[in-house]
Every structure is written in structure tokens, then in C-alpha cells.
Design a protein around this motif. Structure first.
Motif, short mmCIF file in Angstrom:
data_model
loop_
_atom_site.label_atom_id
_atom_site.label_comp_id
_atom_site.label_asym_id
_atom_site.label_seq_id
_atom_site.Cartn_x
_atom_site.Cartn_y
_atom_site.Cartn_z
N PHE A 42 51.52 13.62 75.93
CA PHE A 42 51.49 12.16 75.93
C PHE A 42 50.75 11.74 77.20
O PHE A 42 51.21 12.04 78.29
N HIS A 43 49.64 11.10 77.05
CA HIS A 43 48.83 10.65 78.18
C HIS A 43 48.62 11.78 79.18
O HIS A 43 48.83 11.62 80.38
N GLY A 44 48.27 12.94 78.67
CA GLY A 44 47.92 14.06 79.55
C GLY A 44 49.11 14.86 80.06
O GLY A 44 48.93 15.90 80.69
N ILE A 45 50.33 14.40 79.80
CA ILE A 45 51.50 15.17 80.25
C ILE A 45 52.09 15.88 79.04
O ILE A 45 52.38 15.25 78.02
N TYR A 46 52.29 17.19 79.19
CA TYR A 46 52.78 17.96 78.05
C TYR A 46 54.29 17.83 77.88
O TYR A 46 55.05 18.13 78.78
N ALA A 47 54.70 17.36 76.71
CA ALA A 47 56.13 17.28 76.39
C ALA A 47 56.55 18.59 75.71
O ALA A 47 57.70 19.01 75.81
N VAL A 48 55.61 19.22 75.02
CA VAL A 48 55.84 20.51 74.37
C VAL A 48 54.62 21.37 74.66
O VAL A 48 53.49 20.92 74.52
N GLU A 49 54.87 22.59 75.14
CA GLU A 49 53.75 23.41 75.58
C GLU A 49 53.86 24.83 75.03
O GLU A 49 54.85 25.52 75.26
N ASN A 50 52.86 25.23 74.28
CA ASN A 50 52.80 26.59 73.72
C ASN A 50 54.12 27.08 73.15
O ASN A 50 54.61 28.15 73.50
N LEU A 51 54.67 26.28 72.28
CA LEU A 51 55.98 26.59 71.74
C LEU A 51 55.84 27.49 70.52
O LEU A 51 55.12 27.17 69.58
N ASN A 52 56.53 28.62 70.55
CA ASN A 52 56.56 29.53 69.40
C ASN A 52 57.99 29.63 68.90
O ASN A 52 58.77 30.45 69.37
N SER A 97 63.37 16.66 70.77
CA SER A 97 63.04 15.65 69.75
C SER A 97 61.55 15.69 69.42
O SER A 97 61.16 15.57 68.26
N THR A 98 60.75 15.84 70.45
CA THR A 98 59.29 15.89 70.22
C THR A 98 58.95 17.04 69.28
O THR A 98 58.16 16.88 68.35
N THR A 99 59.56 18.20 69.51
CA THR A 99 59.31 19.35 68.63
C THR A 99 59.69 19.02 67.19
O THR A 99 58.93 19.30 66.25
N GLU A 100 60.86 18.41 67.02
CA GLU A 100 61.31 18.09 65.66
C GLU A 100 60.41 17.05 65.00
O GLU A 100 60.11 17.14 63.81
N LYS A 101 59.95 16.10 65.79
CA LYS A 101 59.04 15.08 65.24
C LYS A 101 57.73 15.73 64.81
O LYS A 101 57.14 15.35 63.80
N LEU A 102 57.28 16.71 65.59
CA LEU A 102 56.04 17.41 65.22
C LEU A 102 56.23 18.16 63.91
O LEU A 102 55.39 18.10 63.01
N ILE A 103 57.37 18.85 63.81
CA ILE A 103 57.64 19.64 62.60
C ILE A 103 57.69 18.73 61.37
O ILE A 103 57.23 19.09 60.29
N CYS A 104 58.22 17.52 61.55
CA CYS A 104 58.35 16.60 60.42
C CYS A 104 57.10 15.75 60.20
O CYS A 104 57.11 14.84 59.36
N GLY A 105 56.06 16.01 60.97
CA GLY A 105 54.82 15.28 60.74
C GLY A 105 54.83 13.86 61.24
O GLY A 105 54.06 13.02 60.78
N LEU A 106 55.70 13.56 62.20
CA LEU A 106 55.77 12.19 62.72
C LEU A 106 54.90 12.01 63.95
O LEU A 106 54.62 10.90 64.37
N LEU A 107 54.51 13.14 64.55
CA LEU A 107 53.59 13.09 65.67
C LEU A 107 52.43 14.03 65.34
O LEU A 107 52.61 14.99 64.58
N VAL A 108 51.29 13.74 65.90
CA VAL A 108 50.12 14.58 65.65
C VAL A 108 50.05 15.62 66.77
O VAL A 108 50.00 15.25 67.94
N PRO A 109 50.09 16.93 66.44
CA PRO A 109 50.06 17.94 67.49
C PRO A 109 48.76 17.87 68.29
O PRO A 109 47.71 17.58 67.72
N THR A 110 48.86 18.13 69.59
CA THR A 110 47.65 18.18 70.41
C THR A 110 46.94 19.50 70.12
O THR A 110 45.72 19.59 70.17
N HIS A 111 47.73 20.51 69.82
CA HIS A 111 47.18 21.84 69.61
C HIS A 111 48.24 22.67 68.89
O HIS A 111 49.42 22.40 68.99
N GLY A 112 47.83 23.70 68.20
CA GLY A 112 48.80 24.63 67.61
C GLY A 112 49.05 24.40 66.13
O GLY A 112 48.53 23.46 65.53
N LYS A 113 49.82 25.35 65.58
CA LYS A 113 50.07 25.35 64.13
C LYS A 113 51.56 25.27 63.84
O LYS A 113 52.39 25.77 64.59
N ILE A 114 51.85 24.68 62.69
CA ILE A 114 53.24 24.66 62.22
C ILE A 114 53.24 25.15 60.78
O ILE A 114 52.40 24.73 59.98
#
Ligand SMILES: Nc1ncnc2c1ncn2[C@@H]1O[C@H](COP(=O)(O)OP(=O)(O)OP(=O)(O)O)[C@@H](O)[C@H]1O
Ligand SMILES: [Mg+2]
Lengths: 218, 299
Positions: free
Chosen positions: B13-23, B43-60
Motif C-alpha cells: 500500500f503506497h510502497g509499504i508492504y503489508a504482505v511480503e513473499n508469503l508462501n 486480513s490483507t492476506t485473506e482479502k487477497l485470497i478472496c480477490g478483494l485486493l489486487v496482488p502487487t506480485h505473486g500467485k494464488i
């Protein structure tokens, strides 16, 4: 999209805001004619086919700004987007719902004009066909405008007031185009429906492109 | 098969990583307790998994397929942060909207079923905005359970629930996990509750996953023991290890499998080893978690 549309229609008719907006639209013809110096020869049908009635697009737009914005503000999008990864269906459902709401608001306007006409003893014999064409034309145009509004609302998401102003600005840009009379009322109606159909296919795609790039939760 | 897999998932978010290289790996059928401090990125991770946020990088991936696959996503039930409801609509109307989203058959029956599960039937006609915190939370859980999802993503679902509410939710989750094979990803700060149901744990700190562990593995690592310190630890250790399972550590000798500290004390006295300190240590998820966090901090 079917499931989403059913949900939106369910929600639409349970939203008090819709009835409020319809009421607003209904009192416009009467109050306008009072303000502009009330004459006994009030033309009820003329009010409907007249230029001023283009304002209902703006009213419909503001309604849609709230309708979509509240999806984001309440967090209901969490329930929707977690289930539906494809945003096109969401946009299409909103477009159709917005157009339905717009047509309801249009009906409110027409009804308001007619009721006012009855009270003032307006002439109801001439121009019925023109009036019907005008209603059909506006209904068709509603689909085009609704599509544009969905794109604006998708851009501002939970910032409802930004959507409202964005939508009003867009309507201002387009209303002059609506006022240009292109031939007979019948041609107008045909062209408007064509425009609505094109809008129905083009704008959900554009809205989906916007939504795909933005976080649903701000 | 894994229900959820993330590969080098990042969100800034604005250049600050809330989730980083999460496996993250959530196996099918697991109840995965996802824990971490406030702001660690759960929460950020869960939102990413549910498609509510657009990942900066990586796969789900969900069930081995890209997470944008509509068929997999149609089977997710979610409760992320606050329940997603319109305050001006009634509880029933809100439930109906989600039932329509899900296209469930016989929506009335299904709504009645889930409202009954969370004991909210009598409040169905209340406006959502007029419900108490715990009631809202129950409604959110009921919404997540609509239509028998295959995967549940729950963010602090027991937040604000009373004792009875916690029990109901816990038993419901255990039931659907056991009987319907539902996979559950759940975050909570109430580690005690979580440890009653979780089969796997993921510990996240500052957006990075610092440990992922099965519940059995963890309970092996965090067994209750009695910590003994004496005037002569060498001698004491030699003596105790003949009777008990023991282990030396920086803080003293750990004795496993003997719940009675008085007995150990008496035995050492008999051997003329003066006892300096004797303490029963109970290690639950909380102590384990605190230990891990301290390690991570000093590392
Ligand atoms: N929309 C956002 N814009 C900017 N920063 C955000 C946004 N959402 C989250 N963050 C930041 O990302 C980090 C992780 O937040 P997140 O909500 O995932 O934490 P959490 O682990 O769920 O915490 P909690 O236990 O308090 O719920 C925090 O530093 C937060 O400030
Ligand atoms: Mg959180």
C-alpha cells in the motif's frame, strides 16, 4: 450475472431511496410549470417529451451512485467479489438495475406530469404518439447512460460523493447531445434504443477493466 | 491437494508492504489457524485470497487452479473484518441477498437453517444496523455458511461473541469440518479458543510467514513440564534422567511426564541436592506463540 441481477433487483425494490427519487421526479413537472408562471393551458404530454425532462438522467445517475457506492461502503462487495472473480457480470447487473431504476424514475416523472395535467385540465388529445416515443427514447437512453454511470461509480467505489459529482459532470457533457432533435420522434426512439443496446454491450467491459485494476476495499 | 496455496504473494500500500513473499499452504480438510500481531497482514492476506485486493506480485491457487477461476471461487464462504451487510436492510433481507448471490435452491429453508445454527432466528426481522456487535458477528458467520461452502475464510469470527456464542461457533466449525470436509482458514487473537480446533497454524509477522506447523507437531514442541534448578544441576540431571524424561536447557532442567512437583522436590531432597527453583510450566499455543515472536524479534 443472472444471480447478481436477481440480487440487485431484489435490493432495488427494497431500497427506500428509489421511491424517494421517484417522488422527486414526480413533483418536478408540476413545480416547474408553477415556477415558470402557471398557465391554464398546461401541456402535460409536452412536459414529458420536452427538453427539461432530460434531467431525469441526472436523477437516475445520482441514484446509481448511491446504489453502487453502498455496495462498497457496506462491504457487500466482499460477499460478491469473493464469489465472482469476473467483474463484467457485476457491472452488467448494475447497468441493468440502474436502467430499471432510471425507468422507474422516468415513470414517476410521467405520472407526476399527467396527474398535474388532470388537476389543471390540460389537453390530453394531441401528441400522444410523440409522448410515447419520447418515453421509449428515454428508456432506451437509460441503458446507455446507466453504462456510463457504472464506469464512473466503479472508479470512485466507496467515495459516493465523488461518484455523484462525477456522474453529474458526465451528464452535463452528454445532455446537449440528447437535446439535438434527430428527425421525427419515431426515429429518435429507434436511435435511442440502438444506443442503449450498444451501451449494454460496451460499458460492462469497460467497467470491468477499471474494477480489475482497483482494490475493491479501499 | 491443497485448498489454498500462495506463491511469493506480495501486497504493498503506497510502497509499504503489508504482505511480503508469503508462501501459505492450507491443505484440504484443515482448520488453519492464522495468527499474528495487529497489523501483521492477516486480513490483507485473506482479502487477497478472496480477490478483494489486487496482488502487487505473486500467485494464488485454490484447489490447484488459479484463484480467478469462477468454479472454485463460487464455493467460498467468507467473513472478513465486519460482516458485509446493509445496515438499513433487515437481517433476513441481507441473508436473502447473499442467498441470491449464491443461487441457492430453496433460499428460505437455507436461510432458516443457518440462522438457526447461530441462534439468530428470532432476530430475522431486525434491521442489521440495530443489531449488537455479537449479533452482527453471528449474522456474518451465518452468511458465510450459506449454501454449504467448500472453503471458509474467516477473519476473527469470534470477535465480540459471548462464551455461549464462541462455543456455538466452535462446535459448528468443527462439525462442518468433520462431517462436510470443509476447509477453514481462520484468524483469531483468542489463541485459547483457536487451539481447541486448529489442525494447522501459520504465524505471520510484519507480512512474512515465520512459521507454518501442524497442530500435533506443535503440541510435541510445547509439552507441559516442570522446570528444576538446583545447587548442583549436573548431579540432579544425572539423577532425574534415570527416572523421567528430562532435558537440559538454559533456564534449567526440564522434566516431562510428571505432574507432581512436590514429588520431584522430595526425591531431590532425599538425594541431598538442594532445590533452588521448581516451577510447573504449562505451554499452550499462547506461550508457544510468544516464544516464537520473541525469537523472531531477537533474530
Ligand atoms: N487499504 C489500506 N491502505 C493502506 N494500508 C493498509 C490498508 N489495509 C491494510 N493496510 C496496512 O497493512 C498492514 C496489515 O494490515 P492487516 O489489516 O492485514 O493486519 P491484520 O494482521 O489483519 O491486523 P489485525 O490483527 O489488527 O486485524 C497494516 O500496517 C495496515 O496499516
Ligand atoms: Mg485483521
Amino acid at each position: 450475472m443472472n444471480a447478481l441481477l436477481r440480487r440487485d433487483i431484489y435490493r432495488l425494490f427494497r431500497t427506500p431511496l428509489l421511491y424517494l427519487f421517484m417522488l422527486c421526479a414526480a413533483v418536478i413537472p408540476g413545480s416547474m410549470s408553477v415556477m415558470t408562471g402557471f398557465e391554464p393551458g398546461y401541456d402535460a404530454w409536452g412536459q414529458v417529451s420536452g427538453l427539461f425532462s432530460a434531467g431525469i438522467f441526472a436523477i437516475a445517475g445520482v441514484f446509481l451512485a448511491f446504489f453502487i457506492g453502498n455496495d462498497y461502503k457496506s462491504g457487500a462487495v466482499k460477499n460478491i467479489f469473493s464469489l465472482f472473480p469476473k467483474k463484467r457480470g457485476y457491472a452488467a447487473a448494475k447497468l441493468i438495475t440502474g436502467a430499471v431504476a432510471g425507468i422507474m424514475i422516468l415513470l414517476g416523472y410521467v405520472l407526476g406530469a399527467e396527474v398535474f395535467g388532470v388537476f389543471t385540465g390540460a389537453d390530453f388529445t394531441s401528441g400522444l404518439f410523440d409522448m410515447l416515443c419520447a418515453v421509449v427514447a428515454k428508456a432506451g437512453m437509460m441503458f446507455l447512460f446507466s453504462g456510463i454511470y457504472v464506469c464512473v461509480a466503479a472508479l470512485f467505489r466507496n467515495k459516493v460523493w465523488f461518484s455523484v459529482f462525477g456522474i453529474l459532470a458526465v451528464t452535463m457533457l452528454f445532455i446537449p447531445a440528447l437535446l439535438i432533435t434527430l428527425g421525427t420522434p419515431l426515429i429518435m426512439a429507434g436511435l435511442s434504443i440502438a444506443a442503449g443496446v450498444i451501451g449494454l454491450f460496451v460499458f460492462p467491459g469497460i467497467a470491468a477493466l477499471i474494477m480489475k485494476r482497483l482494490d475493491a476495499l479501499a | 491437494m491443497n485448498a489454498i496455496e500462495t506463491h511469493d504473494l506480495c501486497k504493498s500500500f503506497h510502497g509499504i508492504y503489508a504482505v511480503e513473499n508469503l508462501n501459505l499452504t492450507v491443505p484440504e480438510g484443515a482448520i488453519y489457524g492464522f495468527i499474528g500481531e495487529n497489523g501483521s497482514g492477516k486480513s490483507t492476506t485473506e482479502k487477497l485470497i478472496c480477490g478483494l485486493l489486487v496482488p502487487t506480485h505473486g500467485k494464488i491457487k485454490l484447489y490447484g487452479k488459479p484463484y480467478r477461476n469462477p468454479a472454485e471461487r463460487a464455493q467460498i464462504g467468507t467473513l472478513i473484518e465486519d460482516p458485509a451487510c446493509f445496515p438499513g436492510s433487515t437481517v433476513y433481507q441481507n441473508m436473502m441477498m447473499q442467498a441470491l448471490n449464491l443461487d441457492v435452491k430453496d433460499p428460505e429453508d437455507e436461510i432458516a437453517r443457518v440462522l438457526d445454527l447461530v441462534q439468530m432466528t428470532e432476530h430475522a426481522d431486525k434491521k442489521f444496523g440495530k443489531c449488537s456487535l455479537g449479533m452482527k458477528q453471528r449474522i456474518g458467520i451465518a452468511q458465510a455458511l450459506l449454501g454449504h461452502p467448500k472453503l471458509l475464510v474467516l477473519d476473527e469470527p469470534i470477535n465480540g461473541l459471548d462464551t455461549e456464542g464462541c462455543r456455538i461457533v466452535r462446535e459448528t466449525l468443527q462439525y462442518i469440518n468433520r462431517e462436510e470436509g470443509v476447509t477453514i482458514l481462520i484468524t483469531s487473537h483468542i489463541l485459547d479458543e483457536l487451539s481447541k480446533i486448529a489442525t494447522h497454524y501459520g504465524i505471520i509477522k510484519e507480512g512474512r510467514l515465520i512459521q507454518q506447523i501442524r497442530a500435533e507437531q506443535m503440541s510435541e514442541r510445547c509439552r507441559d513440564h516442570i522446570l528444576v534448578r538446583t545447587a548442583n544441576d549436573m548431579k540432579a540431571f544425572g539423577f532425574l534422567r534415570r527416572q523421567f524424561e528430562t532435558e537440559t536447557s538454559e533456564s534449567g532442567i526440564k522434566v516431562y511426564g510428571e505432574p507432581d512437583s512436590m514429588k520431584i522436590s522430595a526425591m531431590l531432597m532425599e538425594e541431598q541436592i538442594p532445590v533452588v527453583q521448581l516451577e510447573t510450566k504449562r505451554i499452550g499455543l499462547e506461550e508457544y506463540y510468544i516464544g516464537i515472536m520473541e525469537e523472531a524479534r531477537s533474530a
